[in-house]
Design a protein around this motif. Structure first.
Motif, PDB file in Angstrom:
ATOM      1  N   UNK A   1       7.163 -46.432   7.436  1.00 39.54           N
ATOM      2  CA  UNK A   1       6.344 -46.986   8.480  1.00 39.54           C
ATOM      3  C   UNK A   1       7.371 -46.692   9.779  1.00 39.54           C
ATOM      4  N   UNK A   2       8.714 -46.827   9.537  1.00 37.60           N
ATOM      5  CA  UNK A   2       9.483 -46.307  10.504  1.00 37.60           C
ATOM      6  C   UNK A   2       9.259 -44.993  11.028  1.00 37.60           C
ATOM      7  N   UNK A   3       9.300 -44.060  10.187  1.00 39.25           N
ATOM      8  CA  UNK A   3       8.933 -42.448  10.266  1.00 39.25           C
ATOM      9  C   UNK A   3       7.962 -42.277  10.969  1.00 39.25           C
ATOM     10  N   UNK A   4       6.706 -43.039  10.580  1.00 42.53           N
ATOM     11  CA  UNK A   4       5.533 -42.794  10.993  1.00 42.53           C
ATOM     12  C   UNK A   4       5.616 -43.236  12.455  1.00 42.53           C
ATOM     13  N   UNK A   5       6.132 -44.399  13.055  1.00 37.60           N
ATOM     14  CA  UNK A   5       6.215 -44.790  14.336  1.00 37.60           C
ATOM     15  C   UNK A   5       6.882 -43.872  15.528  1.00 37.60           C
ATOM     16  N   UNK A   6       7.865 -43.026  14.696  1.00 36.99           N
ATOM     17  CA  UNK A   6       8.537 -41.904  15.431  1.00 36.99           C
ATOM     18  C   UNK A   6       7.540 -40.779  16.067  1.00 36.99           C
ATOM     19  N   UNK A   7       6.435 -40.739  15.436  1.00 35.36           N
ATOM     20  CA  UNK A   7       5.233 -39.993  15.930  1.00 35.36           C
ATOM     21  C   UNK A   7       4.499 -40.525  16.789  1.00 35.36           C
TER      22      UNK A   7
ATOM     23  N   UNK B   1       2.999 -39.706   4.297  1.00 33.31           N
ATOM     24  CA  UNK B   1       3.706 -40.843   3.600  1.00 33.31           C
ATOM     25  C   UNK B   1       3.197 -41.203   2.296  1.00 33.31           C
ATOM     26  N   UNK B   2       1.846 -41.228   2.255  1.00 35.61           N
ATOM     27  CA  UNK B   2       1.170 -41.815   1.086  1.00 35.61           C
ATOM     28  C   UNK B   2       1.253 -40.925   0.078  1.00 35.61           C
ATOM     29  N   UNK B   3       1.377 -39.655   0.269  1.00 30.51           N
ATOM     30  CA  UNK B   3       1.325 -38.495  -0.862  1.00 30.51           C
ATOM     31  C   UNK B   3       2.640 -38.522  -1.305  1.00 30.51           C
ATOM     32  N   UNK B   4       3.654 -38.986  -0.602  1.00 29.88           N
ATOM     33  CA  UNK B   4       5.296 -39.149  -1.012  1.00 29.88           C
ATOM     34  C   UNK B   4       5.124 -39.760  -2.844  1.00 29.88           C
ATOM     35  N   UNK B   5       4.217 -40.572  -2.783  1.00 32.94           N
ATOM     36  CA  UNK B   5       4.049 -41.426  -4.064  1.00 32.94           C
ATOM     37  C   UNK B   5       3.768 -40.527  -5.237  1.00 32.94           C
ATOM     38  N   UNK B   6       3.048 -39.402  -4.901  1.00 36.16           N
ATOM     39  CA  UNK B   6       2.702 -38.266  -5.624  1.00 36.16           C
ATOM     40  C   UNK B   6       3.950 -37.581  -6.348  1.00 36.16           C
ATOM     41  N   UNK B   7       4.997 -37.470  -5.677  1.00 37.06           N
ATOM     42  CA  UNK B   7       6.226 -36.906  -6.152  1.00 37.06           C
ATOM     43  C   UNK B   7       7.082 -38.085  -6.785  1.00 37.06           C
ATOM     44  N   UNK B   8       7.789 -37.609  -8.131  1.00 32.53           N
ATOM     45  CA  UNK B   8       8.835 -38.518  -8.693  1.00 32.53           C
ATOM     46  C   UNK B   8      10.020 -38.457  -7.701  1.00 32.53           C
ATOM     47  N   UNK B   9      10.613 -39.520  -7.571  1.00 37.97           N
ATOM     48  CA  UNK B   9      11.942 -39.710  -7.231  1.00 37.97           C
ATOM     49  C   UNK B   9      12.938 -38.489  -7.305  1.00 37.97           C
ATOM     50  N   UNK B  10      12.763 -37.674  -8.443  1.00 34.91           N
ATOM     51  CA  UNK B  10      13.740 -36.749  -8.477  1.00 34.91           C
ATOM     52  C   UNK B  10      13.237 -35.497  -7.785  1.00 34.91           C
TER      53      UNK B  10
ATOM     54  N   UNK C   1      -3.079 -38.535  16.819  1.00 30.18           N
ATOM     55  CA  UNK C   1      -3.606 -37.704  15.582  1.00 30.18           C
ATOM     56  C   UNK C   1      -2.359 -37.115  14.684  1.00 30.18           C
ATOM     57  N   UNK C   2      -1.307 -36.911  15.146  1.00 29.09           N
ATOM     58  CA  UNK C   2      -0.262 -36.490  14.367  1.00 29.09           C
ATOM     59  C   UNK C   2       0.272 -37.834  13.527  1.00 29.09           C
ATOM     60  N   UNK C   3       0.267 -38.861  14.068  1.00 36.19           N
ATOM     61  CA  UNK C   3       0.448 -40.167  13.410  1.00 36.19           C
ATOM     62  C   UNK C   3      -0.330 -40.151  12.136  1.00 36.19           C
ATOM     63  N   UNK C   4      -1.627 -40.054  12.400  1.00 33.98           N
ATOM     64  CA  UNK C   4      -2.508 -40.091  11.113  1.00 33.98           C
ATOM     65  C   UNK C   4      -2.104 -39.243  10.048  1.00 33.98           C
TER      66      UNK C   4
END
Length: 221
Positions: A127-133, A146-155, A137-140
């Motif tokens: 949310x912090x990174x989003x608020x910097x935008x 940000x939601x898609x990050x969860x489709x990537x493993x931490x590695x 439209x860019x924020x959306x």
């Protein structure tokens, strides 16, 4: 036979970032690049742009005559592939020099720790990174990424973070074709000549018609 266009998304992005540009590219064979299955084949300590590029070439069967289109960090990966195979590349809101990235931190270790620990996937940091935008439209778009990050493993996220710092590379034999918005707040403007469009970092989403108009110059070369 249709000309192949490989589409390289940016950090934490998927083929979704090309969704508004694709209707303009119906005359081409489009191949969406997904880094996740390829990163699994690379140990963390061997994660370099050249190693990723080599794996992508083999995984997707990229040939010198294929054209490469990359957004943001994806453009950098296509640039590295171009240095190996000699492909023609179009970089949208992207870079051939990783120092052009406007970073959260210049510490590679800190970036890898934040991504590899999964902190970047949490609501607190995300949310912090989003608020910097600032632009709505860019924020959306940032929320979706940000939601898609969860489709990537931490590695995989740690590897992507490492890759964003690049490596010393010889110049590509073919000059990239740059499409960039002067008001991009994620990647600074290229030092080389570029084609200016509106829409900031997500110009291909907000103004795909303008981006395609510039791309036509490159596609017809």
């Amino acid at each position: 036979m249709k000309q192949k266009l490989y589409l390289f998304p940016g950090f934490g992005e998927t083929e979704r970032c090309f969704r508004n540009l694709k209707p303009f590219l119906r005359d081409y064979e489009l191949i969406d690049v997904d880094y996740r299955p390829v990163l699994k084949n690379i140990p963390l300590w061997e994660t370099t742009p050249t190693n990723l590029a080599t794996e992508l070439i083999h995984y997707y069967g990229i040939k010198p005559e294929d054209k490469l289109v990359g957004h943001s960090m994806g453009g950098y990966f296509s640039y590295v592939i171009s240095g190996i195979k000699g492909n023609s590349t179009c970089l949208i809101g992207s870079f051939s020099d990783p120092n052009k990235i406007v970073r959260f931190s210049e510490s590679k270790l800190l970036n890898v720790a934040i991504t590899g620990s999964g902190l970047i996937k949490t609501d607190l940091l995300g949310d912090y990174l989003v608020k910097q935008t600032k632009e709505p439209r860019a924020r959306q778009e940032m929320i979706a990424i940000k939601k898609n990050f969860r489709s990537f493993s931490n590695m995989a996220m740690a590897q992507m973070s490492m890759l964003s710092f690049g490596e010393d590379l010889p110049p590509s034999p073919i000059q990239p074709f740059y499409i960039h918005a002067k008001d991009d707040r994620v990647v600074r403007t290229p030092d080389a000549a570029y084609h200016n469009v509106r829409g900031g970092h997500f110009c291909l989403i907000f103004h795909p018609d303008e981006v395609y108009e510039k791309m036509e110059i490159w596609l017809n070369q």
